[in-house]
Structure formats: structure tokens, C-alpha cells
Design a protein around this motif. Structure first.
Motif, PDB file in Angstrom:
ATOM      1  N   ARG A  91       4.234  -7.394  69.704  1.00 49.68           N
ATOM      2  CA  ARG A  91       4.564  -6.921  71.049  1.00 49.68           C
ATOM      3  C   ARG A  91       4.897  -8.066  71.999  1.00 49.68           C
ATOM      4  N   VAL A 112       2.209 -20.517  77.735  1.00 49.18           N
ATOM      5  CA  VAL A 112       1.856 -19.104  77.945  1.00 49.18           C
ATOM      6  C   VAL A 112       1.835 -18.820  79.441  1.00 49.18           C
ATOM      7  N   LEU A 142      -0.368  -7.402  68.306  1.00 46.93           N
ATOM      8  CA  LEU A 142      -0.217  -8.095  69.582  1.00 46.93           C
ATOM      9  C   LEU A 142       0.932  -9.089  69.524  1.00 46.93           C
ATOM     10  N   VAL A 198      -2.090  -2.477  74.861  1.00 46.52           N
ATOM     11  CA  VAL A 198      -0.872  -3.045  75.448  1.00 46.52           C
ATOM     12  C   VAL A 198      -0.103  -1.972  76.210  1.00 46.52           C
ATOM     13  N   ARG A 208      -0.341 -13.633  83.437  1.00 55.98           N
ATOM     14  CA  ARG A 208      -0.438 -12.388  82.671  1.00 55.98           C
ATOM     15  C   ARG A 208      -1.401 -12.623  81.505  1.00 55.98           C
ATOM     16  N   PRO A 248       5.076 -16.391  76.931  1.00 57.93           N
ATOM     17  CA  PRO A 248       4.539 -15.068  76.607  1.00 57.93           C
ATOM     18  C   PRO A 248       3.271 -14.767  77.394  1.00 57.93           C
ATOM     19  N   PRO A 249       2.985 -13.482  77.637  1.00 58.38           N
ATOM     20  CA  PRO A 249       1.661 -13.118  78.139  1.00 58.38           C
ATOM     21  C   PRO A 249       0.618 -13.428  77.070  1.00 58.38           C
ATOM     22  N   LEU A 250      -0.641 -13.411  77.468  1.00 57.36           N
ATOM     23  CA  LEU A 250      -1.716 -13.879  76.586  1.00 57.36           C
ATOM     24  C   LEU A 250      -2.852 -12.868  76.555  1.00 57.36           C
ATOM     25  N   VAL A 251      -3.344 -12.575  75.348  1.00 61.83           N
ATOM     26  CA  VAL A 251      -4.587 -11.840  75.171  1.00 61.83           C
ATOM     27  C   VAL A 251      -5.641 -12.824  74.694  1.00 61.83           C
ATOM     28  N   TYR A 288       2.909 -10.875  72.606  1.00 59.67           N
ATOM     29  CA  TYR A 288       1.741 -11.485  73.236  1.00 59.67           C
ATOM     30  C   TYR A 288       1.207 -12.636  72.393  1.00 59.67           C
ATOM     31  N   GLU A 311       0.729  -2.549  80.075  1.00 61.84           N
ATOM     32  CA  GLU A 311       2.120  -2.600  80.543  1.00 61.84           C
ATOM     33  C   GLU A 311       2.460  -1.430  81.458  1.00 61.84           C
TER      34      GLU A 311
END
Length: 271
Positions: free
Chosen positions: A75, A121, A72, A262, A125, A46-49, A77, A266
Motif C-alpha cells: 500500500r 519517510v 503495508l 490503512v 504521516r 512514503p508514510p510510515l507505520v 507504507y 486514509e
């Protein structure tokens, strides 16, 4: 039992202790320079915040903000909350150039690399966000090393005075701020008996327009998303992005921010 089913059971048995000790149940993950907490969505890579807490906050406090974390995760993340280092008895970030303390840029790269190794992760991203002092940290890191993360999303934090004369290069940044914020006012304020001066948020946007080589000070895009009034600059360097969102509240991470951010990310090339 079929071989496929047996392998699935063995994999789950092996993976669970790692996630339970460092990930699920908000366990603490230790690295050489500090620690972080992380929650993972369903699915792989997954992308990471990465979201930095404010002065006196904590990684655990960040993860308790379910109004930000759960959208998040929904979605797709992963959400990471690094732990600030002690400053004057409270946890914060050594964001101002020349301050003593931990090398925060190196620490944040370290925790992302650790999460990529432990949890898979996607380290290509990674969005770096932060609130208040964490937002100041995001701005200064973006200014010094704009390519360290794929985008920067500070909330209620900009620069301090004297403002930076310039930044290293174009950046992808989305700043969010409360209209009635009186802790980090849009105009800035004095702290510590005048020893420290928060900067002006709009002066910070001018620095970002210069870094992004924008053709004009005037925004060329306006929109609203729920309570957020947004403006952006698009006649700028290729690959850059700059947007500013105001909401009517004060010093907080507002509800609706996660989905709005997000959507913005995106919508970027490669987001």
C-alpha cells in the motif's frame, strides 16, 4: 554513457550500502536511545507505520510477520519495528506512568526522526501501532501526547488499572481486539500475583470518548470488514476519530488488519 545514466549509477552505488546496512535485509538501525528495523516500499517520501512488539518479542519478530508487513508495503507504507528495552530480562515497553526505564515517547520520536533523515519517510504521516504490551504503550502515549503521531492503532492492548482519569485531548485511534483473547481479555486480568491489573477495554473506550468529546456513549456507525465487526463514534470533536473492531480470534495481529487499518487511516481528513 549519458550524464543522466551516469548519475543514476552513482546514486544507486552510493545509496545501496546505507540501505543494506540499515533497512533492506532487515538490518538494524542504531540511534542514541536504542534501535529499530525498517522496510521501505517503492517510491519516495512514503508514510510510515511504526509497530511495537509485545512483551518478550522483538523488532525482528515483528518484521517476520509478513502477513502484516507485506500488505503495508504494497500500500506504499514504510514499516518500522523499534526494539523494546530490557525489563525483567525480557524486552518490552515502559508504558505505565511512573515506571523507571527509557523515555519511550522520546525514543519513538527519535527513531522516526532518524528514519526521516536516513530514508526520507514522511514524518508528518506516521501511524503508531503496537501489539499486546506494545498496544498498551500506544494507548498511554496517545493519552499523554495525542498529537505526537497522526493516528494510533493498538491491537490487543489498552490501559491498566487504575485507569487514567483523563487524557490530554482528542485523538485519532482505532483499537482492534480478539473476542477470545485470554492473554489480554476484554475485561482485563490480574498479573504478578495481583500486583498488576490489566484494565477493561470498554472502560478504556469510555476514556477515549471523553477525550474526544463525543456527544453520546452509543456508537453511531456499524460495519463489517471480512471477519471484523466494527463500531465507531463520529459525533465527536473536530479532527478526532474513534473506532473499535472485534475479530473472532485470540491474542494475535489478525490477517486482514493491515489493509483494514490503512483504509481507515486514509479515510481520515489528512490521512
Amino acid at each position: 554513457m549519458r550524464l543522466r545514466d551516469l548519475l543514476a549509477v552513482l546514486f544507486a552505488t552510493a545509496a545501496t550500502p546505507v540501505l543494506a546496512a540499515c533497512g533492506q535485509d532487515q538490518g538494524v538501525c542504531e540511534t542514541d536511545s536504542g534501535s529499530y528495523r525498517i522496510e521501505l516500499p517503492e517510491g519516495s517520501n512514503p508514510p510510515l507505520v511504526v509497530f511495537l512488539h509485545g512483551y518478550g518479542g522483538s523488532a525482528q519478530g515483528t518484521m517476520k510477520n509478513r502477513g502484516m508487513v507485506e500488505p503495508l508495503l504494497a500500500r506504499g507504507y514504510a514499516v518500522m519495528a523499534p526494539e523494546g528495552a530490557e525489563r525483567n530480562g525480557r524486552k518490552s515497553w515502559s508504558f505505565y506512568p511512573g515506571w523507571d526505564g527509557r523515555d519511550e515517547a522520546a525514543f519513538l520520536k527519535e527513531v522516526v526522526a532518524d528514519a526521516a533523515q536516513r530514508f526520507g519517510v514522511d514524518d508528518h504521516r506516521v501511524v503508531l501501532g503496537g501489539f499486546s504490551a506494545g498496544g498498551f504503550m500506544v494507548n498511554y502515549l496517545a493519552c499523554a501526547d495525542p498529537e505526537a503521531f497522526s493516528a494510533y492503532v493498538p491491537v490487543s492492548g489498552g490501559f491498566w488499572r487504575p485507569h487514567p482519569e483523563s487524557c490530554a485531548g482528542p485523538v485519532r485511534l482505532f483499537h482492534t481486539h480478539g473476542w477470545t483473547d485470554n492473554v489480554v481479555p476484554l475485561e482485563g486480568r490480574a498479573l504478578g500475583g495481583g500486583r498488576f491489573l490489566q484494565g477493561d477495554i470498554f472502560a478504556g473506550l469510555e476514556i477515549w470518548r471523553q477525550a474526544n468529546e463525543c456527544a453520546d456513549n452509543r456508537p453511531d456507525g456499524f460495519s463489517t470488514t471480512g471477519q471484523f465487526m466494527r463500531r465507531k463514534w463520529t459525533a465527536c470533536a473536530d479532527g478526532s476519530a474513534l473506532e473499535f473492531a472485534l475479530f473472532p480470534g485470540g491474542h494475535s495481529v489478525p490477517r486482514g488488519w493491515a489493509d483494514m487499518m490503512v483504509d481507515w487511516y486514509e479515510g481520515l481528513p489528512g490521512g
